[in-house]
Design a protein around this motif. Structure first.
Motif, PDB file in Angstrom:
ATOM      1  N   HIS A 162       8.169   1.883  -8.410  1.00  0.00           N
ATOM      2  CA  HIS A 162       7.600   3.010  -7.662  1.00  0.00           C
ATOM      3  C   HIS A 162       8.653   3.637  -6.749  1.00  0.00           C
ATOM      4  O   HIS A 162       8.727   4.866  -6.623  1.00  0.00           O
ATOM      5  N   HIS A 179       0.851  -1.198   0.000  1.00  0.00           N
ATOM      6  CA  HIS A 179       0.000   0.000   0.000  1.00  0.00           C
ATOM      7  C   HIS A 179       0.886   1.248   0.000  1.00  0.00           C
ATOM      8  O   HIS A 179       1.169   1.827   1.035  1.00  0.00           O
ATOM      9  N   GLN A 226       0.335   4.027  -1.977  1.00  0.00           N
ATOM     10  CA  GLN A 226      -0.353   5.064  -2.750  1.00  0.00           C
ATOM     11  C   GLN A 226       0.120   6.466  -2.374  1.00  0.00           C
ATOM     12  O   GLN A 226       0.085   7.383  -3.205  1.00  0.00           O
ATOM     13  N   ASN A 227       0.546   6.657  -1.127  1.00  0.00           N
ATOM     14  CA  ASN A 227       0.923   7.993  -0.666  1.00  0.00           C
ATOM     15  C   ASN A 227       2.411   8.293  -0.833  1.00  0.00           C
ATOM     16  O   ASN A 227       2.902   9.302  -0.359  1.00  0.00           O
TER      17      ASN A 227
END
Length: 206
Positions: free
Chosen positions: A65, A40, A42-43
């Motif tokens: 990423h 996770h 996403q931020n």
């Protein structure tokens, strides 16, 4: 990393102690933080500094990423033996299949026994006596600033990657800090945070 540590020595505490060591130092420095789980992220784009303690396994799905984060201006502080194992727990030698390590342009020379109690790190004109733990992975990187040396080996480096920076440490500082906090580690971490422009706007005065 927890599963790997359990399979290795029937004790999954090392990754957790490494993480909590950094979180404890951030608490003492009054620096706000959030913990990101590898599934996770996403931020990630709104962060300025990402700390990666005990990164023996780096989820292959998030490597791009992570690299995008640093190449676009973020700072990554990462501990020893980067991406050394695959998701099944098989060891990979540095420079072979370690995808994330290769993208960062860093290699290590394998594990070495720790003989000293402290290693002197330097950032600019400031010097810090930091306590290594578990083992040392001497680092190799082109066009890097050396932050720490031991004998003929490099124990810490800083290098530019795209618009961002990578601070790589060839040992495990968070774990030993968690067991016994000390000022030099906090001051070292503060300098990394300041250089990453990640200090909070509001400062607490003691």
């Amino acid at each position: 990393n927890y599963y790997l540590n359990w399979a290795d020595c029937e004790d999954a505490n090392l990754p957790g102690l490494s993480i909590v060591g950094y979180l404890s130092a951030l608490e003492r420095l009054h620096i706000p933080y959030e913990v990101m789980e590898s599934n996770h992220i996403q931020n990630l784009s709104r962060l300025k500094l990402l700390i990666m303690p005990f990164p023996l396994i780096v989820n292959k799905k998030i490597v791009k990423h992570l690299y995008d984060f640093v190449s676009k201006g973020g700072t990554i502080l990462i501990e020893g033996e980067i991406d050394a194992y695959d998701s099944l727990g098989f060891y990979r030698y540095s420079g072979d299949d370690r995808l994330f390590e290769g993208l960062l342009g860093i290699k290590d020379e394998g594990r070495r026994v720790i003989k000293e109690k402290t290693i002197r790190f330097k950032i600019g004109k400031k010097s810090f006596k930091l306590k290594p733990d578990l083992w040392i992975n001497p680092l190799i990187a082109k066009n890097a600033t050396i932050l720490a040396k031991r004998a003929n080996n490099i124990a810490g480096i800083e290098k530019k990657e795209g618009k961002g920076r990578v601070v790589a440490i060839g040992t495990f500082l968070g774990k030993v800090y968690q067991e016994k906090p000390y000022d030099d580690f906090e001051e070292f971490l503060y300098e990394i945070i300041a250089k990453a422009d990640a200090l909070p706007d509001i400062k607490i005065k003691k």
